[in-house]
Design a protein around this motif. Structure first.
Motif, short mmCIF file in Angstrom:
data_model
loop_
_atom_site.label_atom_id
_atom_site.label_comp_id
_atom_site.label_asym_id
_atom_site.label_seq_id
_atom_site.Cartn_x
_atom_site.Cartn_y
_atom_site.Cartn_z
N PHE A 34 0.86 -1.18 0.00
CA PHE A 34 0.00 0.00 0.00
C PHE A 34 0.90 1.23 0.00
CE2 PHE A 34 -2.33 -3.47 1.79
CZ PHE A 34 -3.62 -3.33 1.30
N THR A 35 0.72 2.11 -0.98
CA THR A 35 1.55 3.30 -1.09
C THR A 35 0.74 4.53 -0.72
OG1 THR A 35 2.90 2.28 -2.81
CG2 THR A 35 2.99 4.68 -2.65
N GLY A 36 1.24 5.24 0.26
CA GLY A 36 0.62 6.48 0.69
C GLY A 36 1.42 7.65 0.17
N VAL A 37 0.71 8.72 -0.16
CA VAL A 37 1.39 9.92 -0.68
C VAL A 37 0.91 11.15 0.08
CG1 VAL A 37 1.79 9.00 -3.00
CG2 VAL A 37 -0.32 10.22 -2.52
N SER A 38 1.81 12.10 0.19
CA SER A 38 1.46 13.38 0.81
C SER A 38 0.87 14.30 -0.25
CB SER A 38 2.71 14.01 1.40
OG SER A 38 3.59 14.39 0.36
N PRO A 39 0.30 15.42 0.18
CA PRO A 39 -0.11 16.42 -0.80
C PRO A 39 1.08 16.79 -1.69
CG PRO A 39 -0.95 16.99 1.36
CD PRO A 39 -0.03 15.82 1.54
N ILE A 58 11.50 10.74 -0.16
CA ILE A 58 11.30 12.16 0.10
C ILE A 58 11.90 12.95 -1.06
CG2 ILE A 58 11.84 14.08 1.64
CD1 ILE A 58 12.04 11.99 3.92
N ASP A 59 11.05 13.72 -1.73
CA ASP A 59 11.51 14.59 -2.81
C ASP A 59 12.37 15.69 -2.19
OD1 ASP A 59 11.50 16.89 -4.65
OD2 ASP A 59 10.08 15.68 -5.81
N PRO A 60 13.53 15.99 -2.77
CA PRO A 60 14.38 17.04 -2.21
C PRO A 60 13.67 18.39 -2.04
CG PRO A 60 15.57 15.81 -3.88
CD PRO A 60 14.15 15.32 -3.92
N LYS A 61 12.64 18.64 -2.84
CA LYS A 61 11.89 19.89 -2.70
C LYS A 61 11.17 19.98 -1.35
CE LYS A 61 10.14 19.15 -6.89
NZ LYS A 61 9.20 19.15 -7.98
N ALA A 62 10.97 18.84 -0.71
CA ALA A 62 10.26 18.82 0.58
C ALA A 62 11.20 19.16 1.74
CB ALA A 62 9.64 17.45 0.82
N ILE A 63 12.49 19.22 1.46
CA ILE A 63 13.47 19.45 2.53
C ILE A 63 13.83 20.94 2.58
CG2 ILE A 63 15.74 18.84 3.43
CD1 ILE A 63 15.45 16.19 1.80
N ASP A 64 13.21 21.62 3.53
CA ASP A 64 13.47 23.05 3.74
C ASP A 64 14.07 23.19 5.13
OD1 ASP A 64 13.46 25.75 4.21
OD2 ASP A 64 11.39 26.08 3.56
N PRO A 65 15.38 23.49 5.22
CA PRO A 65 16.02 23.59 6.53
C PRO A 65 15.36 24.62 7.45
CG PRO A 65 17.65 23.84 4.76
CD PRO A 65 16.29 23.78 4.12
N ASP A 66 14.69 25.61 6.86
CA ASP A 66 14.03 26.64 7.66
C ASP A 66 12.64 26.21 8.12
OD1 ASP A 66 16.23 28.33 7.38
OD2 ASP A 66 15.46 29.11 5.46
N ASP A 67 12.15 25.08 7.59
CA ASP A 67 10.79 24.64 7.94
C ASP A 67 10.75 23.12 8.10
OD1 ASP A 67 8.10 24.49 8.42
OD2 ASP A 67 7.47 25.16 6.43
N PRO A 68 11.42 22.57 9.13
CA PRO A 68 11.41 21.11 9.32
C PRO A 68 10.02 20.56 9.64
CG PRO A 68 12.44 22.21 11.19
CD PRO A 68 12.19 23.26 10.15
N ASP A 69 9.14 21.40 10.18
CA ASP A 69 7.79 20.93 10.49
C ASP A 69 7.02 20.56 9.23
OD1 ASP A 69 8.19 21.23 13.19
OD2 ASP A 69 7.27 23.23 13.29
N ASP A 73 5.10 17.05 8.61
CA ASP A 73 3.69 16.99 8.22
C ASP A 73 3.50 16.16 6.96
OD1 ASP A 73 3.04 18.57 10.39
OD2 ASP A 73 2.86 20.43 9.22
N LEU A 74 4.41 16.30 6.00
CA LEU A 74 4.31 15.53 4.75
C LEU A 74 4.51 14.04 5.00
CD1 LEU A 74 6.25 17.91 2.31
CD2 LEU A 74 3.77 17.54 2.41
N VAL A 75 5.47 13.70 5.86
CA VAL A 75 5.70 12.29 6.19
C VAL A 75 4.47 11.72 6.90
CG1 VAL A 75 7.06 10.69 7.59
CG2 VAL A 75 8.22 12.46 6.24
N LEU A 76 3.94 12.47 7.85
CA LEU A 76 2.73 12.01 8.55
C LEU A 76 1.57 11.81 7.58
CD1 LEU A 76 2.81 14.15 11.81
CD2 LEU A 76 3.10 11.69 11.62
N ALA A 77 1.41 12.73 6.65
CA ALA A 77 0.31 12.62 5.68
C ALA A 77 0.47 11.37 4.83
CB ALA A 77 0.26 13.87 4.80
N ALA A 78 1.69 11.09 4.37
CA ALA A 78 1.92 9.91 3.54
C ALA A 78 1.70 8.62 4.33
CB ALA A 78 3.34 9.94 2.95
N VAL A 79 2.21 8.58 5.56
CA VAL A 79 2.04 7.39 6.40
C VAL A 79 0.57 7.16 6.69
CG1 VAL A 79 2.45 6.47 8.73
CG2 VAL A 79 4.35 7.45 7.42
N ASN A 80 -0.13 8.21 7.08
CA ASN A 80 -1.55 8.06 7.40
C ASN A 80 -2.37 7.68 6.18
OD1 ASN A 80 -1.33 8.50 10.17
ND2 ASN A 80 -1.42 10.71 9.92
#
Length: 104
Positions: A34-39, A58-69, A73-80
């Motif tokens: 089962f594959t889950g995806v984030s927005p 994890i797409d490198p675009k999702a990695i923002d050092p100034d916004d780790p939250d 959130d994206l990981v949680l969304a994909a897992v859920n």
């Protein structure tokens, strides 16, 4: 009096048959992925039907050092998303056996 015992025997046979079918369908479901995806599909995760995480992308675009939250959130969304799919599949596949049983 013996007539009632025959009905009980038939009922037990049907229950055993249902148990076997349930076990087979559960095994099939547990072997699926089962594959889950984030927005925006920036994070993807794959779980087995046994709820074991097998992959996390994890797409490198999702990695923002100034916004780790945001990444959290994206990981949680994909897992859920993946876990919800497993629950839905389980309800659809296995629910036909358990929904009509008393106490389930």
């Amino acid at each position: 009096m013996m007539r009632g015992m025959g009905n009980m025997g038939n009922m037990m046979k049907q229950m055993k048959k249902m148990e076997k079918q349930l076990a087979e369908e559960q095994k099939v479901m547990e072997s699926k992925d089962f594959t889950g995806v984030s927005p925006d599909e920036l994070v993807k995760t794959t779980f087995s039907g046994k709820r074991v995480m097998k992959a996390l992308t994890i797409d490198p675009k999702a990695i923002d050092p100034d916004d780790p939250d945001m990444l959290s959130d994206l990981v949680l969304a994909a897992v859920n998303d993946a876990l919800q799919q497993i629950d839905a599949e389980g309800q659809q596949t296995l629910g036909k056996y358990t929904n009509n049983l008393p106490g389930m």
